[in-house]
Enzyme design. Structure first.
Site, PDB file in Angstrom:
ATOM      1  N   GLU A  26       0.822  -1.221   0.000  1.00 50.06           N
ATOM      2  CA  GLU A  26       0.000   0.000   0.000  1.00 50.06           C
ATOM      3  C   GLU A  26       0.854   1.268   0.000  1.00 50.06           C
ATOM      4  O   GLU A  26       2.069   1.208   0.253  1.00 50.06           O
ATOM      5  CB  GLU A  26      -0.935   0.005   1.215  1.00 50.06           C
ATOM      6  CG  GLU A  26      -0.206  -0.013   2.552  1.00 50.06           C
ATOM      7  CD  GLU A  26      -0.985   0.630   3.687  1.00 50.06           C
ATOM      8  OE1 GLU A  26      -1.469   1.765   3.533  1.00 50.06           O
ATOM      9  OE2 GLU A  26      -1.072   0.003   4.769  1.00 50.06           O
ATOM     10  N   VAL A 107      -5.364   0.332   3.270  1.00 43.98           N
ATOM     11  CA  VAL A 107      -5.548  -1.124   3.148  1.00 43.98           C
ATOM     12  C   VAL A 107      -6.793  -1.409   2.300  1.00 43.98           C
ATOM     13  O   VAL A 107      -6.763  -2.212   1.368  1.00 43.98           O
ATOM     14  CB  VAL A 107      -5.650  -1.785   4.542  1.00 43.98           C
ATOM     15  CG1 VAL A 107      -6.135  -3.231   4.442  1.00 43.98           C
ATOM     16  CG2 VAL A 107      -4.304  -1.721   5.265  1.00 43.98           C
ATOM     17  N   LYS A 160      -2.544  -1.682  15.736  1.00 48.31           N
ATOM     18  CA  LYS A 160      -2.035  -0.900  16.873  1.00 48.31           C
ATOM     19  C   LYS A 160      -3.117  -0.751  17.931  1.00 48.31           C
ATOM     20  O   LYS A 160      -4.296  -0.638  17.597  1.00 48.31           O
ATOM     21  CB  LYS A 160      -1.673   0.502  16.388  1.00 48.31           C
ATOM     22  CG  LYS A 160      -0.396   0.580  15.608  1.00 48.31           C
ATOM     23  CD  LYS A 160       0.103   2.022  15.565  1.00 48.31           C
ATOM     24  CE  LYS A 160       1.424   2.107  14.864  1.00 48.31           C
ATOM     25  NZ  LYS A 160       1.298   2.240  13.404  1.00 48.31           N
TER      26      LYS A 160
HETATM   27  N1  PSU Z   1      -2.263   1.527  10.872  1.00 44.16           N
HETATM   28  C1  PSU Z   1      -0.917   1.597  10.951  1.00 44.16           C
HETATM   29  N2  PSU Z   1      -0.220   2.237   9.973  1.00 44.16           N
HETATM   30  C2  PSU Z   1      -0.858   2.784   8.888  1.00 44.16           C
HETATM   31  C3  PSU Z   1      -2.283   2.674   8.802  1.00 44.16           C
HETATM   32  C4  PSU Z   1      -2.935   2.025   9.807  1.00 44.16           C
HETATM   33  O1  PSU Z   1      -0.343   1.110  11.909  1.00 44.16           O
HETATM   34  O2  PSU Z   1      -0.194   3.372   8.020  1.00 44.16           O
HETATM   35  C5  PSU Z   1      -2.998   3.215   7.609  1.00 44.16           C
HETATM   36  C6  PSU Z   1      -3.353   2.086   6.623  1.00 44.16           C
HETATM   37  O3  PSU Z   1      -3.263   2.575   5.306  1.00 44.16           O
HETATM   38  C7  PSU Z   1      -4.794   1.782   6.974  1.00 44.16           C
HETATM   39  C8  PSU Z   1      -5.314   3.163   7.315  1.00 44.16           C
HETATM   40  O4  PSU Z   1      -5.526   1.209   5.920  1.00 44.16           O
HETATM   41  O5  PSU Z   1      -4.245   3.782   8.000  1.00 44.16           O
HETATM   42  C9  PSU Z   1      -6.551   3.116   8.158  1.00 44.16           C
HETATM   43  O6  PSU Z   1      -7.080   4.386   8.259  1.00 44.16           O
HETATM   44  P1  PSU Z   1      -8.554   4.593   8.850  1.00 44.16           P
HETATM   45  O7  PSU Z   1      -8.458   4.207  10.280  1.00 44.16           O
HETATM   46  O8  PSU Z   1      -8.835   6.059   8.638  1.00 44.16           O
HETATM   47  O9  PSU Z   1      -9.467   3.716   8.049  1.00 44.16           O
END
Ligand code: PSU
Ligand code: MN
Length: 310
Positions: A26, A107, A160
């Protein structure tokens, strides 16, 4: 029709046509997950690791409105350096394509584009999930609903604990998404190998994971699979220390009223600051480890396909 919007690098197209293993990567992790220049260096090294382990890398992102499967060195620089790079999830793809602008894929959107190209394995750091306080904010990452619908296996180091990991597991169960521990029966929490949450599915061997994924898709059980691969012991961080750092980052986000798609990038940057960059090395190493496992998985899955077509 799709060709109008989708550009697959020739090497990747050929590998897919020959049923050779290909691994997607990604670009939100590059644009919003790590600082420059470590982000671009990590992206390049990941591609190398995938090659060293017998698969072809396909880093995915959107450049001038084109859904790119395989980014050039120059395009990786654009992803890593542009301060206002848009974070693109499923919702945002049509707008970015229509306006012919750049976008870093999460993702969810990387899974969508990988699936359009016919790529079955995707490697990242951590997936999005159910945010803490989701009962009132409704903030549940679109990554989870994508996993329910799109047939791509995602190798990650869990998620995380900026998220509510217990609710994330519940949501994946509701949506019918298997989460398989690789050599662990506990959900890894990205920086740490442990989270205190047990997994109900886990395997010692990559071949066994490939077999489960293969059967899921042959039974037409739509959707992805999460392969949870813990950070190697030597790079793992202390659980209590990280819990404390994350709690502080969450407090700050609340004070500043950070919401929606800004939440994850804000928390990632804040944790980096709080740990004085120490978390970054762990982050990089766990992604490398996922790249290796992802390549192994893609190889194993491609063998299944060949065998079944006989
Ligand atoms: N979690 C991580 N590192 C990241 C992301 C999530 O530890 O870089 C990024 C990924 O691209 C994931 C996105 O798909 O954040 C999720 O964002 P949201 O919670 O806004 O859907
Ligand atoms: Mn969100």
């Amino acid at each position: 029709m799709l060709e109008k919007y989708l550009d697959i690098k020739p090497e990747i197209k050929q590998s897919l046509a020959e049923n050779k293993p290909v691994v997607a990567l990604e670009s939100t992790i590059i644009a919003h997950g790590m600082p420059y220049p470590q982000n671009v260096e990590t992206a390049k090294r990941c591609e190398q690791i995938i090659r060293e382990n017998g698969a072809i890398p396909a880093t995915i992102g959107i450049i001038n409105g084109i859904l790119k499967v395989g980014l050039s060195a120059e395009e990786l620089e654009i992803m890593g350096k542009s301060p206002n790079m848009m974070k693109v999830s499923r919702r945002d793809i049509p707008l970015v394509v229509a306006q012919k602008i750049h976008g870093a894929t999460t993702v969810a959107s990387t899974m969508i584009i990988a699936n359009m190209a016919g790529i079955k394995v995707f490697v990242t750091g951590g997936i999005g999930g159910v945010h803490r306080g989701a009962a009132s904010t409704f903030d549940i990452s679109a990554d989870l609903t994508e996993l329910a619908n799109t047939n791509v296996a995602v190798v990650c180091a869990g998620a995380k604990s900026i998220l509510d990991l217990g609710l994330t597991l519940e949501y994946l169960e509701t949506q019918g998404v298997p989460i398989i521990g690789y050599q662990t029966d506990e959900l890894p929490a990205f920086y740490t190998r442990k989270s205190g949450l047990k997994l109900v599915q886990w395997c010692e061997n990559i071949e066994d994971i490939a077999s489960i994924i293969n059967i899921k898709w042959h039974l037409n059980l739509k959707g992805g699979v999460v392969v949870a691969n813990p950070v190697p012991e030597e790079f793992a961080m202390d659980f209590d220390y990280m819990t404390n750092c994350i709690d502080n980052a969450l407090k700050k986000a609340e004070q500043l009223g950070i919401k929606g798609k800004e939440t994850t990038p804000f928390l990632l940057a804040e944790i980096k600051k709080i740990t004085q960059g120490k978390s970054l090395d762990t982050n990089i190493q766990l992604v490398f480890n996922n790249a290796k496992v992802g390549a192994m998985l893609a190889k194993s899955l491609s063998k299944f396909d060949t065998d079944l077509s006989k």
